[in-house]
Design a protein around this motif. Structure first.
Motif, PDB file in Angstrom:
ATOM      1  N   PRO A 179     -44.954 -46.367  -0.803  1.00  0.00           N
ATOM      2  CA  PRO A 179     -43.724 -46.634  -0.063  1.00  0.00           C
ATOM      3  C   PRO A 179     -42.767 -45.453  -0.008  1.00  0.00           C
ATOM      4  N   PHE A 180     -43.254 -44.264  -0.359  1.00  0.00           N
ATOM      5  CA  PHE A 180     -42.424 -43.064  -0.286  1.00  0.00           C
ATOM      6  C   PHE A 180     -43.301 -41.857   0.039  1.00  0.00           C
ATOM      7  N   PRO A 181     -42.697 -40.696   0.312  1.00  0.00           N
ATOM      8  CA  PRO A 181     -43.475 -39.532   0.775  1.00  0.00           C
ATOM      9  C   PRO A 181     -44.475 -39.044  -0.272  1.00  0.00           C
ATOM     10  N   ILE A 182     -45.525 -38.371   0.225  1.00  0.00           N
ATOM     11  CA  ILE A 182     -46.523 -37.736  -0.634  1.00  0.00           C
ATOM     12  C   ILE A 182     -46.469 -36.234  -0.369  1.00  0.00           C
ATOM     13  N   LEU A 183     -46.250 -35.446  -1.421  1.00  0.00           N
ATOM     14  CA  LEU A 183     -46.211 -33.988  -1.293  1.00  0.00           C
ATOM     15  C   LEU A 183     -47.147 -33.370  -2.319  1.00  0.00           C
ATOM     16  N   ASP A 184     -47.781 -32.246  -1.950  1.00  0.00           N
ATOM     17  CA  ASP A 184     -48.594 -31.541  -2.930  1.00  0.00           C
ATOM     18  C   ASP A 184     -47.695 -30.649  -3.784  1.00  0.00           C
ATOM     19  N   GLN A 185     -48.289 -30.028  -4.794  1.00  0.00           N
ATOM     20  CA  GLN A 185     -47.505 -29.252  -5.759  1.00  0.00           C
ATOM     21  C   GLN A 185     -46.781 -28.067  -5.102  1.00  0.00           C
ATOM     22  N   ARG A 186     -47.437 -27.387  -4.181  1.00  0.00           N
ATOM     23  CA  ARG A 186     -46.786 -26.252  -3.531  1.00  0.00           C
ATOM     24  C   ARG A 186     -45.548 -26.694  -2.755  1.00  0.00           C
ATOM     25  N   GLU A 187     -45.653 -27.820  -2.066  1.00  0.00           N
ATOM     26  CA  GLU A 187     -44.523 -28.276  -1.254  1.00  0.00           C
ATOM     27  C   GLU A 187     -43.375 -28.772  -2.135  1.00  0.00           C
ATOM     28  N   ILE A 188     -43.680 -29.472  -3.234  1.00  0.00           N
ATOM     29  CA  ILE A 188     -42.588 -29.933  -4.108  1.00  0.00           C
ATOM     30  C   ILE A 188     -41.905 -28.731  -4.758  1.00  0.00           C
ATOM     31  N   GLN A 189     -42.676 -27.703  -5.106  1.00  0.00           N
ATOM     32  CA  GLN A 189     -42.076 -26.495  -5.671  1.00  0.00           C
ATOM     33  C   GLN A 189     -41.168 -25.807  -4.644  1.00  0.00           C
ATOM     34  N   ARG A 190     -41.606 -25.757  -3.397  1.00  0.00           N
ATOM     35  CA  ARG A 190     -40.765 -25.160  -2.354  1.00  0.00           C
ATOM     36  C   ARG A 190     -39.461 -25.927  -2.197  1.00  0.00           C
TER      37      ARG A 190
END
Length: 240
Positions: A179-190
């Protein structure tokens, strides 16, 4: 951007590849899980982040070359693996559990002996970033052992990281109907670099978090100001 070195590759690789099925961790890698595997006397510990990965288990148990751990695939409903509101000492944004009605998360269980569990505690920053708990009544189905009445887990003391007011599901661990966004590690770090150090090179941001414990703690403190705690009916704290 230059090629990543080992520090950057480790930070951005989280939660690291893992087989989609059950396996036996032994000899530093993943082997076929024997059909006659005995789980008696072992503690089922939910791997909501990197602990489902053979590469991470190898790092944690490299001084114990005879270690053998059954790692079973499981489906967890109504709970998702999300990002925790903290940076690890090796630069990754780590994992947390979060209520997620309707979601199906494809996770793993580590079946640990008492000695293996002691070692796992040593690697999990218990008391600083995590508490060790027993959780009854999760909607959890293990591929080898059926429906689980109770499991053990490391629950983030920092809580779930919130971006734009919502948790963020951990890319790399499959989740259906999150029920919420999915981000990979590179995108969350950015995203976190843009908040905490706008304009800084991403790799420099990560290296700072690895090399400067004080700065890492300051940035973590900013993240956990508005984090979302995880709770579950009947959850029992065993170690913190």
């Amino acid at each position: 951007m230059p090629e990543p070195d080992d520090i950057i590759a480790r930070a951005l690789g989280y939660p690291y590849p893992r087989p989609p099925h059950s396996y036996l961790f032994c000899g530093g890698g993943a082997k076929e899980l024997p059909p006659e595997s005995d789980f008696a006397g072992r503690v089922p510990v939910l791997a909501c982040g990197s602990n489902g990965s053979p590469a991470q288990l190898q790092r944690k148990y490299e001084k114990f070359p005879q270690t053998s751990i059954p790692v079973t695939a499981a489906t967890l409903r109504d709970v998702a693996c999300v990002y925790s509101a903290h940076f690890t000492g090796y630069g990754s944004v780590a994992a947390a559990l979060c209520a997620a009605p309707g979601a199906r998360s494809f996770v793993h269980l580590n079946w640990l002996t008492a000695d293996q569990l002691t070692r796992m505690h040593e690697t999990e920053a218990v008391g600083q970033n995590y508490r060790y708990v027993e959780i009854p009544g999760l909607n959890l189905h293990c591929s080898e052992n059926g429906n689980m009445q109770s499991v053990f887990a490391y629950v983030s003391l920092r809580g779930s990281l919130l971006l734009d007011g919502a948790p963020v599901a951990l890319g790399g661990i499959d989740c259906v109907d999150a029920p919420f966004p999915i981000l990979d590690q590179r995108e969350i770090q950015r995203r976190l670099r843009d908040i905490l150090a706008p304009g800084m090179d991403l790799y420099d941001f990560i290296r700072q978090n690895v090399s400067d414990a004080r700065l890492r703690a300051e940035r973590t403190a900013l993240l956990d100001r508005h984090a979302q705690a995880f709770d579950h009916p009947g959850m029992k704290i065993l170690l913190e």
